[in-house]
Design an enzyme around this catalytic site. Structure first.
Site, mmCIF file in Angstrom:
data_model
loop_
_atom_site.group_PDB
_atom_site.id
_atom_site.type_symbol
_atom_site.label_atom_id
_atom_site.label_comp_id
_atom_site.label_asym_id
_atom_site.label_seq_id
_atom_site.Cartn_x
_atom_site.Cartn_y
_atom_site.Cartn_z
ATOM 1 N N GLU A 1 -10.287 -21.675 54.907
ATOM 2 C CA GLU A 1 -11.078 -20.597 55.502
ATOM 3 C C GLU A 1 -12.080 -21.278 56.419
ATOM 4 O OE1 GLU A 1 -13.246 -18.429 57.016
ATOM 5 O OE2 GLU A 1 -14.513 -18.450 55.227
ATOM 6 N N CYS B 1 -19.360 -17.116 58.841
ATOM 7 C CA CYS B 1 -18.172 -17.256 59.684
ATOM 8 C C CYS B 1 -17.746 -15.930 60.302
ATOM 9 C CB CYS B 1 -17.030 -17.883 58.897
ATOM 10 S SG CYS B 1 -16.790 -17.192 57.263
#
Length: 478
Positions: A246, A284
């Site tokens: 990720e 993010c």
């Protein structure tokens, strides 16, 4: 006091002291020690040795352990939130929310542990398989190396630990060097459970030691959340392992032409301002790029700037603070450099833009060249770029013109636009009516392209940590 680390469920202390300090004022958040080479070996060996015991652990035992952690986190919310704030500089209001999310993540882990059952498949759909049935189950691939980042020092550790325990896989956790204390506190709660020895460890180790762990064949699964270069280097270093990544992105929000009424504009501007700047942009899926239809772009820009200027900056321990410091001064200097480069190339600063130590103010830019770093790279700071577009097709093309693809938010009430966005946007998730920063911790979450591979979200992660095993039964009256 020096906080111990956890080796196969037991405390241990090394000789190399690590002082963890607040990025806001340098105050001491706490001390721990680097895990010794002997303890690292003991943790990995114990995880490998516990593989069969963890896989065979009854579902009620796994669920009870996860329920216990969830309950104890809820009981210690203020203490845990204060520790998150102390070591990461995250404003207290957001730290409390992170604890609440981790409480839910462990609760969902308990629920999924109870539901993790497999499926039956009749095979007599083909004449040659008459009297046969398949029981399809998912079994752990083996011990997991979970590498967590600094920006969510509790909940992103939870997203490693909860799925592993729920699926029956031992896990060795490497917390971020800047924020190890919260993960070590989580170890206290895991130690209160009845999980078998070797099922979990929490090791503060430098990155070079983590590289050795990545290559260790006794840890066949690596779950990494962090930077793009490190993530892909892990994949390259362990080509025969199951690696989930990720890796973040430069998330975009699209504002459609049907959002011109006051209520819609106010909602979009408020959400964009909040979630471009929350956690100092160190998420993010922080809003980094905004593509607004030209019919609404000017009005939206005014409202975003107004909303950003109302955000409170300051000490992260103040419950009123909305935006605190970045994780350290070098991170703030990098953001400053990127903004200055964009301005030199023609961008305009509508608000913000002046660094103070590790703090960079909430900053809104426009007229940014497409190849400026603040637009095409992951800024990971409190900066948002506003652009006007002539059509939604142009907006979607601009979203896709990125090497990242994590999530996108689309502000629209048009159902056709919603489905078209889901079809054409090259991202892992599309959020209609809100920013890309929305994440429900139980849903599959992850990206495409340079945003990584695999999915978080408890059940999705459990599937990543396991593989199918088929048992064929013969002579069955289906």
């Amino acid at each position: 006091m020096t906080t111990p680390y956890w080796v196969a469920g037991r405390t241990s202390t090394g000789t190399d002291v690590v002082e963890v300090r607040s990025p806001f004022d340098g105050g001491l958040a706490g001390r721990t020690t680097t895990a010794t080479a002997e303890d690292v070996e003991a943790a990995v060996s114990a995880a490998a040795g516990a593989r069969a015991a963890c896989a065979a652990l009854p579902a009620h035992v796994r669920a009870a352990a996860l329920d216990s952690v969830s309950r104890r986190l809820a009981e210690r919310t203020e203490e845990v939130a204060a520790l998150i704030t102390a070591e990461s500089g995250k404003p207290l209001k957001w730290a409390r929310l992170e604890v609440a999310r981790a409480v839910s993540t462990f609760r969902w882990g308990a629920e999924e542990a109870r539901r993790w059952s497999g499926s039956l498949q009749r095979l007599d759909t083909d004449p040659a398989a008459t009297g046969r049935m398949a029981l399809v189950r998912r079994v752990p691939r083996g011990p997991v190396l979970g590498i967590a980042p600094f920006n969510f020092p509790l909940n992103l550790v939870a997203h490693k630990v909860a799925p592993a325990i729920a699926a029956g896989a031992p896990i060795v956790v490497k917390p971020a060097p800047a924020t190890p204390l919260t993960a070590l506190l989580l170890g206290e709660l895991l130690a209160e459970t009845e999980l078998p020895a070797g099922s979990w460890s929490v090791l503060p180790v430098p990155n070079e030691v983590a590289a050795d762990l990545v290559r260790d064949p006794r840890l066949p699964v690596v779950s990494f959340t962090g930077s793009v270069p490190v993530g892909w280097s892990i994949r390259e270093a362990a080509p025969r392992k199951h690696v989930t990544l990720e890796l973040g992105g430069n998330a975009a929000a699209v504002v459609g032409p049907d959002q011109g009424d006051e209520e819609s504009l106010a909602w979009a501007a408020s959400r964009i301002a909040t979630f471009a700047m929350y956690q100092a942009g160190q998420s993010c899926i922080s809003v980094q790029r905004v593509f607004a239809h030209r019919d609404v772009a000017a009005a939206l820009t005014d409202r975003v700037v107004e909303a950003v200027e109302k955000l409170t900056t300051g000490a992260p321990t103040d419950p009123a603070t909305d935006v605190g410091p970045l994780i350290d001064e070098p991170a703030a200097r990098r953001v400053e450099t990127w903004v200055d480069e964009a301005v030199a190339a023609g961008a305009r600063v509508l608000t913000g833009g002046v660094r103070d130590g590790a703090t960079y103010p909430p900053t809104v830019l426009t007229d940014v060249p497409a190849d400026a770093k603040v637009s095409c790279e992951e800024v990971f700071g409190p900066v948002v770029v506003l652009d006007a577009v002539d059509s939604l097709d142009e907006a979607f093309d601009r979203v896709n013109a990125s090497r990242f693809g994590l999530q996108t938010g689309v502000f629209t009430r048009d159902l056709q636009v919603a489905f078209r966005a889901a079809q054409v946007l090259e991202v892992g998730g599309v959020v209609i009516g809100d920013v890309p920063s929305f994440r429900a911790d139980q849903m599959p979450y992850g990206g495409v392209k340079d945003s990584g591979t695999g999915r978080e979200g408890v059940r999705a992660a459990m599937e990543d940590l396991t593989e199918e095993r088929v048992l064929v039964l013969t002579g069955i009256a289906v």
